[in-house]
Design an enzyme around this catalytic site. Structure first.
Site, PDB file in Angstrom:
ATOM      1  N   SER A  99      12.437 -42.743 -18.163  1.00  0.00           N
ATOM      2  CA  SER A  99      11.208 -42.097 -17.810  1.00  0.00           C
ATOM      3  C   SER A  99      11.024 -42.119 -16.129  1.00  0.00           C
ATOM      4  O   SER A  99      11.164 -43.293 -15.674  1.00  0.00           O
ATOM      5  CB  SER A  99      10.014 -42.708 -18.395  1.00  0.00           C
ATOM      6  OG  SER A  99       8.749 -41.859 -18.017  1.00  0.00           O
ATOM      7  N   TYR A 123      10.989 -34.137 -21.780  1.00  0.00           N
ATOM      8  CA  TYR A 123       9.453 -34.049 -21.778  1.00  0.00           C
ATOM      9  C   TYR A 123       8.792 -34.434 -20.518  1.00  0.00           C
ATOM     10  O   TYR A 123       9.527 -35.076 -19.590  1.00  0.00           O
ATOM     11  CB  TYR A 123       8.843 -34.806 -22.916  1.00  0.00           C
ATOM     12  CG  TYR A 123       9.023 -36.258 -22.649  1.00  0.00           C
ATOM     13  CD1 TYR A 123       8.116 -36.974 -21.857  1.00  0.00           C
ATOM     14  CD2 TYR A 123      10.251 -37.150 -23.088  1.00  0.00           C
ATOM     15  CE1 TYR A 123       8.159 -38.293 -21.625  1.00  0.00           C
ATOM     16  CE2 TYR A 123      10.320 -38.515 -22.743  1.00  0.00           C
ATOM     17  CZ  TYR A 123       9.131 -39.056 -21.853  1.00  0.00           C
ATOM     18  OH  TYR A 123       9.417 -40.478 -21.521  1.00  0.00           O
ATOM     19  N   HIS A 157      -6.267 -43.605  -5.472  1.00  0.00           N
ATOM     20  CA  HIS A 157      -6.749 -44.051  -6.487  1.00  0.00           C
ATOM     21  C   HIS A 157      -7.697 -43.407  -7.247  1.00  0.00           C
ATOM     22  O   HIS A 157      -7.837 -42.955  -8.565  1.00  0.00           O
ATOM     23  CB  HIS A 157      -7.399 -45.580  -6.397  1.00  0.00           C
ATOM     24  CG  HIS A 157      -7.841 -46.342  -7.723  1.00  0.00           C
ATOM     25  ND1 HIS A 157      -9.257 -46.183  -8.066  1.00  0.00           N
ATOM     26  CD2 HIS A 157      -7.109 -46.981  -8.721  1.00  0.00           C
ATOM     27  CE1 HIS A 157      -9.122 -46.844  -9.299  1.00  0.00           C
ATOM     28  NE2 HIS A 157      -7.952 -47.291  -9.452  1.00  0.00           N
ATOM     29  N   CYS A 160       6.866 -39.023 -15.891  1.00  0.00           N
ATOM     30  CA  CYS A 160       5.649 -39.500 -16.203  1.00  0.00           C
ATOM     31  C   CYS A 160       4.683 -39.851 -14.948  1.00  0.00           C
ATOM     32  O   CYS A 160       3.641 -40.173 -14.884  1.00  0.00           O
ATOM     33  CB  CYS A 160       5.618 -40.771 -17.002  1.00  0.00           C
ATOM     34  SG  CYS A 160       6.275 -42.163 -16.048  1.00  0.00           S
ATOM     35  N   LYS A 193       0.854  -1.213   0.075  1.00  0.00           N
ATOM     36  CA  LYS A 193      -0.061   0.065  -0.144  1.00  0.00           C
ATOM     37  C   LYS A 193       0.848   1.131  -0.092  1.00  0.00           C
ATOM     38  O   LYS A 193       0.672   2.049  -0.813  1.00  0.00           O
ATOM     39  CB  LYS A 193      -0.819  -0.111   1.270  1.00  0.00           C
ATOM     40  CG  LYS A 193      -2.332   0.925   1.244  1.00  0.00           C
ATOM     41  CD  LYS A 193      -2.913   0.581   2.398  1.00  0.00           C
ATOM     42  CE  LYS A 193      -3.596  -0.506   2.336  1.00  0.00           C
ATOM     43  NZ  LYS A 193      -4.265  -0.853   3.669  1.00  0.00           N
ATOM     44  N   GLY A 224      -6.408 -10.315   8.089  1.00  0.00           N
ATOM     45  CA  GLY A 224      -6.162 -10.647   9.431  1.00  0.00           C
ATOM     46  C   GLY A 224      -5.234  -9.544  10.181  1.00  0.00           C
ATOM     47  O   GLY A 224      -5.044  -9.330  11.474  1.00  0.00           O
ATOM     48  N   MET A 241      -4.544  -5.481  11.171  1.00  0.00           N
ATOM     49  CA  MET A 241      -5.408  -4.518  11.695  1.00  0.00           C
ATOM     50  C   MET A 241      -6.354  -3.707  10.578  1.00  0.00           C
ATOM     51  O   MET A 241      -5.889  -3.222   9.613  1.00  0.00           O
ATOM     52  CB  MET A 241      -4.749  -3.817  12.379  1.00  0.00           C
ATOM     53  CG  MET A 241      -5.609  -2.662  13.358  1.00  0.00           C
ATOM     54  SD  MET A 241      -4.925  -1.289  14.095  1.00  0.00           S
ATOM     55  CE  MET A 241      -5.106  -0.090  12.640  1.00  0.00           C
ATOM     56  N   ARG A 273      -3.381   3.085   8.535  1.00  0.00           N
ATOM     57  CA  ARG A 273      -3.578   1.940   7.917  1.00  0.00           C
ATOM     58  C   ARG A 273      -2.379   0.998   7.717  1.00  0.00           C
ATOM     59  O   ARG A 273      -1.229   1.275   7.627  1.00  0.00           O
ATOM     60  CB  ARG A 273      -3.762   2.271   6.213  1.00  0.00           C
ATOM     61  CG  ARG A 273      -4.452   3.754   6.150  1.00  0.00           C
ATOM     62  CD  ARG A 273      -4.466   4.216   4.833  1.00  0.00           C
ATOM     63  NE  ARG A 273      -4.910   3.336   3.811  1.00  0.00           N
ATOM     64  CZ  ARG A 273      -5.087   3.836   2.500  1.00  0.00           C
ATOM     65  NH1 ARG A 273      -4.511   4.690   2.062  1.00  0.00           N
ATOM     66  NH2 ARG A 273      -5.643   2.808   1.763  1.00  0.00           N
ATOM     67  N   ARG A 314      -3.667  -1.470  -6.520  1.00  0.00           N
ATOM     68  CA  ARG A 314      -2.619  -2.683  -6.504  1.00  0.00           C
ATOM     69  C   ARG A 314      -2.977  -3.447  -7.969  1.00  0.00           C
ATOM     70  O   ARG A 314      -4.160  -3.255  -8.318  1.00  0.00           O
ATOM     71  CB  ARG A 314      -2.835  -3.385  -5.259  1.00  0.00           C
ATOM     72  CG  ARG A 314      -4.413  -3.832  -5.205  1.00  0.00           C
ATOM     73  CD  ARG A 314      -4.640  -4.633  -3.902  1.00  0.00           C
ATOM     74  NE  ARG A 314      -5.890  -4.182  -3.437  1.00  0.00           N
ATOM     75  CZ  ARG A 314      -6.556  -4.403  -1.929  1.00  0.00           C
ATOM     76  NH1 ARG A 314      -5.654  -5.028  -1.332  1.00  0.00           N
ATOM     77  NH2 ARG A 314      -7.793  -4.074  -1.721  1.00  0.00           N
TER      78      ARG A 314
HETATM   79  P1  ADP Z   1      -7.736  -2.416   3.600  1.00  0.00           P
HETATM   80  O1  ADP Z   1      -6.253  -2.626   3.741  1.00  0.00           O
HETATM   81  O2  ADP Z   1      -8.726  -3.051   4.317  1.00  0.00           O
HETATM   82  O3  ADP Z   1      -8.187  -1.988   2.012  1.00  0.00           O
HETATM   83  P2  ADP Z   1      -7.209   0.770   3.515  1.00  0.00           P
HETATM   84  O4  ADP Z   1      -6.169   1.066   4.653  1.00  0.00           O
HETATM   85  O5  ADP Z   1      -7.246   0.677   2.314  1.00  0.00           O
HETATM   86  O6  ADP Z   1      -7.874  -0.810   4.181  1.00  0.00           O
HETATM   87  O7  ADP Z   1      -8.539   1.691   4.251  1.00  0.00           O
HETATM   88  C1  ADP Z   1      -9.867   1.206   3.820  1.00  0.00           C
HETATM   89  C2  ADP Z   1     -10.534   2.474   3.359  1.00  0.00           C
HETATM   90  O8  ADP Z   1     -10.517   3.632   4.166  1.00  0.00           O
HETATM   91  C3  ADP Z   1     -10.100   3.039   2.130  1.00  0.00           C
HETATM   92  O9  ADP Z   1     -10.657   2.386   0.882  1.00  0.00           O
HETATM   93  C4  ADP Z   1     -10.523   4.506   2.108  1.00  0.00           C
HETATM   94  O10 ADP Z   1     -11.883   4.450   1.761  1.00  0.00           O
HETATM   95  C5  ADP Z   1     -10.453   4.627   3.467  1.00  0.00           C
HETATM   96  N1  ADP Z   1      -9.460   5.710   3.815  1.00  0.00           N
HETATM   97  C6  ADP Z   1      -8.239   5.225   4.149  1.00  0.00           C
HETATM   98  N2  ADP Z   1      -7.478   6.276   4.295  1.00  0.00           N
HETATM   99  C7  ADP Z   1      -8.087   7.385   3.912  1.00  0.00           C
HETATM  100  C8  ADP Z   1      -7.871   8.807   4.023  1.00  0.00           C
HETATM  101  N3  ADP Z   1      -6.581   9.218   4.218  1.00  0.00           N
HETATM  102  N4  ADP Z   1      -8.741   9.712   3.481  1.00  0.00           N
HETATM  103  C9  ADP Z   1     -10.160   8.766   3.350  1.00  0.00           C
HETATM  104  N5  ADP Z   1     -10.433   7.734   3.201  1.00  0.00           N
HETATM  105  C10 ADP Z   1      -9.432   6.971   3.726  1.00  0.00           C
HETATM  106 MG    MG Z   2      -7.709  -0.942   0.662  1.00  0.00          MG
END
Ligand code: ADP
Ligand code: MG
Ligand code: MG
Length: 889
Positions: free
Chosen positions: A774, A861, A465, A841, A26, A105, A107, A96, A349
């Site tokens: 083989s 092969y 089998h 094979c 990210k 998994g 946060m 984030r 991504r």
């Molecule tokens: P995930 O990894 O679950 O996708 P994100 O970190 O992408 O989580 O955050 C989820 C959502 O939170 C983003 O898609 C966006 O809509 C919102 N978000 C994250 N950061 C910001 C920000 N700086 N301003 C506004 N919305 C945000």
């Molecule tokens: Mg996201």
């Protein structure tokens, strides 16, 4: 001084897309987007190295981290003209998580961080919008409370639900500023009660709380489990992104959305996504309101597209879509927010996609000249092609799960449950779709498996089998569904309290291992032009040949259709089970002297000749490897007394003699017993008959087609040079005899399977006698590990789950051990015959990771079941291009 913090989106961008190891996916892509001029709210990334250092130092941060963070925060403040914690115009941030690969998994994101009882007043004043300010504050308490403080999110939802009830409204957006004020007060009280401490009001304390929660989540059980399942090392660590907030919840000219630059399920080149007006963060996926489509074309009656609702932001987004695809040269999955008609990019991504979409996107991008053909070949996961060759369950169709087993052979099938093979054949002959349900299958079930649309077994693993034969036939199969109990007597199967009787419909999905009650709608595969194109490109770059394992004309034809370049393994014993000949086979086995055996073999000769002539015709001009009889003879004998008595009658003896002979043949360890070339040594007339059938069949085919096939006669289970010398001499003698009788000759090869450690060790000597090798990696795995394939299902899963073995070695070649043996044998053979033809094979011949290894060893092969041929063609091409082992499948 080590750099722990990387800025993005402000005046300078410290990061780039290729820094994902340090910045997480990210963070790296936020920096990349900002650096190519896309509108990214400014922020900074705390590196994955901080995560590692934090864990290495007993949950302590590097000393200079705080100073670096403050500097980076100041840069953001200066850039946007707001101050973190300011009571007049407060800067708010999101926190984030973001590892190298996106990882459930971890946060969840915390938005609107920096709000407290004072700053919310500033936000209200600065924005002039009380509803927005208090909505943001309550969102923050809710997210921080549940994600960082660990308060159950239901507690927050209860409070909102009550507020909506009190206000008599249905939607969150209809609540007034005063309602939100009230909600905030109740939230804070509730958190205080739950945690025994007040909700933190200091913005810096909030920030560090959230950062620490992200790093803490790296080691939580959910994340650990996910990493274990996906081979992700814990040392990678996660990064944390802190980013200035933009607001999609400020009113009707604001929105939030997610989209793909192409349709991720079909690959079609259309903009695909959803958005919500006046919303924030993951409201779109949370199902709070119904998201709306992006483009007008996609809008159903009653829906308002982004194109109509926010035309100028939409136009900007369309331009961004183009920029991103051009820049990343791949389909992107993007997240955006619109604040007062201005578009902001929050994530991009490479998008996840179905197998069909992956194929279509790769081919279309190559044809449009965005990427080259080699890149297109690399982009498609070979294993995923399997899905495209079989019908699949309609993802939208309703279904009722009965139980789950192993995904043994892909594809989906519906039909009536039937518990024995004869009945399966009978009902299928009447045009019924049947699913054969067995505790386990044996060679005697082949006809039932063939007649069935799908197979379910309650015992046995991925190489049982049932699994091997089903994959070979292209039948969907779920094996080892241990939670299902089958009662042959009552003709029922039972799982999770539900009983299905014979004749009732069930559905199975061999790609997931699921079994359903009743029928589920399906989608037929359509092998598009894209498929053929990609295969053609792959063929252009691969070095290894791709052959098929096939014994029936149907299999051979299917394999040809999928592009097989010959047969790498034809198991003659499968031909012996045909009802028309099993009698003669049994007579041959029961014979107590050579004359008796010869008489029975004479009856089998015409059948075998025809079998081979058919294969030669289908594979005209291509090599056809035929393995002489391999399994221990008792496998062909009937088990029940009635059958034994019947057999006694046909060969003119009594039941007692039959029983005696059967017990003479019984072995303690049949897989290490009287089988393979050992049969040819004891009963030369068996191999002689088979060799004769091969040569006569080949001459017949040559006459009929004008083109001579190239039989490659393969002697199984050789351990010593002398064994091969003796059996080869028999074959050569038979060839001479047949050629003399017919007055015609053909070219042929005689070689051996390398499937015993001794053979591998002595390859140098054995190669003197062989025209080819083989690698029979099923048996070789069995014998190198000293591990019985038929019994391994009981404990191999423990080995894999405890990490003793990375994967089931019968599915993916154990490169360290068995692979070493293969390499040793290949090198040894080459010292005698530098150009000796060598192939593989076993089941591994269709496994992409194993194919990559075969390329490394320089085999000529690979040979695999018919439905795996396209997989092998693509995998061999990728191997030739040096693509590492495919882990995404
Ligand atoms: P995930 O990894 O679950 O996708 P994100 O970190 O992408 O989580 O955050 C989820 C959502 O939170 C983003 O898609 C966006 O809509 C919102 N978000 C994250 N950061 C910001 C920000 N700086 N301003 C506004 N919305 C945000
Ligand atoms: Mg996201
Ligand atoms: Mg999320």
């Amino acid at each position: 001084m080590q750099k722990w913090v990387y800025s993005f989106g402000a005046d300078a961008n410290d990061g780039r897309a290729d820094m994902r190891n340090l910045l997480g996916g990210k963070g790296a892509n936020l920096a990349e987007m900002a650096s190519i001029g896309l509108p990214v709210p400014p922020g900074f990334t705390i590196t994955t190295e901080v995560c590692t250092a934090y864990y290495d130092n007993g949950s302590k941060y590097p000393e200079d981290l705080d100073a670096q963070l403050r500097t980076a925060l100041k840069t953001v403040e200066d850039h946007v003209g707001l101050k973190f914690g300011d009571t007049e115009k407060p800067l708010l941030v999101s926190v984030r998580s973001g590892a190298r690969v996106s990882m459930p998994g971890m946060m969840d994101t915390v938005l609107n961080l920096g709000l407290n009882d004072d700053t919310v007043q500033g936000l209200e004043k600065a924005s002039g919008d009380a509803r927005f300010a208090w909505d943001s504050y309550r969102r923050f308490i809710q997210m921080y409370g549940s994600v960082v403080l660990g308060v159950d999110h239901h507690r927050f939802e209860e409070i909102i639900e009550n507020a909506k009830l009190d206000a008599g409204v249905n939607e969150d957006t209809a609540l007034s500023p005063d309602h939100w004020r009230q909600v905030v007060a109740e939230y804070k009280d509730m958190v205080q009660q739950e945690k025994g401490a007040p909700f933190p009001m200091d913005p810096h304390e909030q920030l560090w709380g959230a950062i620490t929660a992200v790093f803490g989540s790296w080691m939580n059980p959910r994340a650990n489990t996910y990493r274990r399942l996906h081979d992700i090392p814990a040392t990678w660590g996660t990064a944390v992104n802190v980013q200035a907030m933009v607001f999609g919840n400020m009113g009707q000219d604001c929105a939030t959305g997610v989209c793909f630059t192409r349709d991720p399920s079909t690959g079609e080149n259309i903009f695909y996504g959803e958005f919500l007006v006046n919303a924030q963060g993951e409201d779109v996926v949370a199902g709070i309101r119904t998201p709306q489509p992006l483009s007008k074309l996609r809008a159903e009656p009653g829906e308002v597209s982004m194109e109509e609702a926010l035309p100028s932001a939409y136009a900007d987004l369309v331009a961004v879509r183009e920029t991103l695809e051009k820049h990343y040269l791949d389909m992107q999955d993007i997240e955006f927010t619109v604040q007062q008609n201005k578009l902001y990019m929050l994530q991009t991504r490479n998008g996840k996609r179905t197998a069909a979409a992956s194929l279509r996107i790769a081919v279309e991008m190559a044809e449009a000249g965005v990427i080259d053909k080699v890149e297109a070949i690399k982009r498609v996961s070979p294993a995923s092609l399997d899905q495209l060759l079989h019908p699949t369950l309609d993802p939208k169709a309703p279904r009722k799960l009965l139980s789950k087993g192993l995904p043994a052979s892909p594809g989906a099938a519906s039909g009536v449950a039937v518990f024995n093979s004869d009945e399966a054949e009978m009902r299928a002959a009447k045009g019924e779709a049947v699913i054969l349900v067995r505790i386990e299958t044996s060679p005697e079930d082949i006809h039932g498996m063939h007649a069935a649309k799908g197979i379910v077994t309650t015992r046995g693993g991925m190489t049982s089998h049932a699994a091997v034969v089903a994959r070979g036939m292209g039948r969907p199969c779920v094996s080892g569904a241990g939670a299902i109990s089958v009662d042959y007597g009552a003709q029922t199967l039972t799982a999770s309290g539900h009983t299905v009787r014979a004749g009732e419909v069930i559905t199975l999905d061999g790609a997931t291992g699921e079994v359903f009650i009743g029928s589920v709608a399906m989608i037929e595969p359509s092998l598009s032009g894209d498929f053929a194109k990609l295969m053609e490109w792959a063929d252009g770059v691969r070095r290894m040949g791709v052959r098929t394992n096939a014994e029936t004309p149907l299999d051979a034809e299917t394999a040809r259709k999928f592009g097989a370049e010959g047969i790498g393994l034809s198991r003659t014993e499968h031909m012996f089970f045909d009802p028309a000949r099993i009698g003669a086979v049994r007579q041959m086995i029961m014979a107590t002297d050579t004359a008796g055996r010869k008489a029975a073999l004479d009856k089998l000769l015409p059948f075998q000749r025809q079998d081979f002539a058919d294969l030669f015709r289908i594979m005209a001009g291509l090599p056809v490897t035929i393995r002489l009889l391999d399994p221990p003879l008792h496998e062909f004998l009937p088990h029940r007394d009635e059958e034994l008595a019947e057999l006694a009658e046909t060969i003119g003896t009594d039941l007692e003699t039959m029983r005696r002979r059967a017990s003479e043949l019984a072995e303690a360890n049949p897989m290490l017993g009287h089988r393979g070339c050992r049969l040819g040594i004891s009963y030369p007339e068996i191999y002689e008959m088979q060799a004769r059938a091969i040569f006569e069949g080949a001459l017949d085919a040559k006459k009929a087609a004008g083109e001579a096939p190239i039989p490659e006669i393969m002697i199984p289970l050789i351990a010593t040079r002398r064994e091969l010398e003796i059996t080869r001499a028999q074959v050569d003698k038979t060839a001479k005899a047949v050629f003399a009788e017919r007055g015609d000759t053909i070219e042929y090869l005689v070689g051996t399977m390398i499937e015993l450690p001794r053979a591998a060790m002595m390859a140098e000597q054995i190669a003197e006698i062989a025209d080819f090798f083989s690698f029979g990696t099923n048996d070789l795995t069995q014998t190198v590990f000293g591990l019985s394939r038929d019994d391994a299902g009981r404990f191999l899963p423990d080995y894999v789950s405890q990490g003793i073995l990375p994967k089931d070695p019968f599915v993916t070649l154990d490169i360290d051990g068995v692979g070493r043996m293969v390499r040793l044998a290949a090198d040894g053979a080459r010292t005698t015959k530098p150009k000796l033809k060598m192939g593989i094979c076993g089941e591994h011949g269709g496994d992409p990771a194993s194919i990559a290894f075969c390329e490394e060893v320089g085999l000529d092969y690979v040979s695999c079941s018919p439905y795996r041929v396209p997989v092998a063609r693509l995998a061999a091409a990728q191997a030739a291009l040096g693509v590492g082992v495919d882990r995404t499948a």
